[in-house]
Write an enzyme that holds these catalytic residues in place. Structure first.
Site: not given
Length: 359
Positions: A49, A202, A209, A212, A218
């Site tokens: 991270e 995305c 899309c 997705c 959405c």
DNA sequence: AATACGGGGTG
DNA sequence: CACCCAGTATT
């Protein structure tokens, strides 16, 4: 504070289930990612991270492998000299991350008996760990519910909820939306699924899309490429500087250890002028600074090294000086054998200057 | 709230 | 070339 409409709440609750299904089917293998059903290694989660802050997965992979091989656990990292960590971090950028990595490891050894704290609030107090990273570690490593919001998730939320909130000013609005969508279980998998979605489907431009998993829910899919709204960027000014390539006949190069604060803090580099906007490099001041050398006449290498930092462009010229042999140095300078230069960890801007000098 | 802080990949 | 990225610390 939290004035979510019933519509927003209902939409938020529709997001996690298809995302987790999609994650189970399309989960990418990454070196720091634990297998399903296996407990995460908090040290790996933390390390990844920190490295992934503002840095792509592709860039991080080799650094993560190198670091976990050199320092397999938190005590190894805490006991390592900071210079060694900076040497290996060279090229990855945002060097405060490496300094904080070391400081954080030492804090965890001294204050937490070598065990990572498991709550978001405790993680947030550690050096180098901000709101995003605290939430990411709490959820991914310890399965605590936390609202993870990074650049990917801001983008996904702006589109799913069709929010016209503008970044970076209205960042809190995306946290509010992300909270509505965050489930109570499998939160780590959920956060990673959204980040994977943002990286592969995305995307900022030409989002896919059609494939997705949450496209049916959405609201922003017809204008996805225009979301999220962002404030216009400032233009980067251009600065100029001169670096010195000072070598000896017996094969050594003069390097300096940069000051702790500021750009490339604590990293090694070629000595040189400050980098200044709108004027030629101040060579007089540089030569006064280098008074400890027996000879100061330099010969300009052909061309300039071009490099872009976060907030300015740099044109760096290189002056070459050859000395007969090494000499005594102030404490922040040192000689490096030219044999070791290729594998020595220099920031990228100085790698460019070196290749200019060696042409 | 605004600014400093790297570097590589992408279109 | 401009934009983007699993942001944080400082002012």
């Amino acid at each position: 504070m939290d004035h979510a409409t019933k519509t927003e709440i209902a939409l938020g609750q529709k997001i996690a289930p298809p995302m987790l299904d999609w994650y189970d089917q399309h989960r990418r293998h990454l070196p720091w990612r634990h297998d399903p059903g296996i407990k995460a290694n908090p040290y790996y989660v933390w390390m990844s991270e920190i490295m992934l802050q503002q840095t792509t997965v592709a860039t991080v992979k080799s650094y993560f492998e190198k670091f976990t091989n050199l320092w397999p656990d938190i005590s190894d990292m805490a006991n390592a000299p900071l210079e060694d960590i900076l040497q290996e971090w060279a090229g990855l950028g945002y060097y405060a991350r490496a300094r904080n990595l070391h400081k954080c490891a030492q804090t965890i050894m001294q204050d937490f008996n070598g065990q990572f704290p498991e709550t978001e609030a405790e993680l947030l107090m550690l050096p180098g760990i901000g709101p995003y990273t605290a939430a990411a570690i709490a959820s991914i490593a310890f399965n605590q519910r936390a609202v993870v919001v990074d650049g990917n998730i801001e983008r996904v939320m702006s589109r799913v909820f069709k929010s016209y909130a503008e970044l970076p000013k209205e960042r809190a609005e995306f946290y509010r939306l992300a909270n509505l969508a965050t489930p109570d279980s499998r939160v780590g998998d959920y956060a990673q699924s959204l980040m994977d979605l943002g990286a592969t489907i995305c995307t900022p431009k030409s989002p896919k899309c059609a494939i997705c998993p949450i496209q049916p829910h959405c609201l922003g899919k017809l204008e996805a490429e225009g979301l999220p709204r962002k404030a216009p960027k400032k233009i980067k000014p251009t600065r100029k500087g001169l670096s010195l390539w000072i070598t000896t006949l017996d094969g050594y190069l003069l390097l300096e250890r940069r000051p702790e604060k500021g750009l490339l803090g604590k990293m090694p580099g070629l000595p040189g002028t400050d980098w200044i906007e709108g004027q030629e490099p101040d060579i007089d001041t540089l030569m006064q600074k280098m008074q400890f050398l027996p000879k100061l006449e330099h010969q300009l290498a052909e061309g300039e090294a071009k490099h872009t930092f976060t907030h300015f462009h740099l044109f760096l010229s290189v002056g070459k000086i050859t000395l007969s042999n090494t000499c005594d140095l102030p404490h922040n300078y040192f000689w490096l054998s030219l044999d070791q230069l290729d594998e020595f960890g220099l920031p990228t801007v100085f790698k460019k200057a070196v290749s200019l000098a060696q042409r």
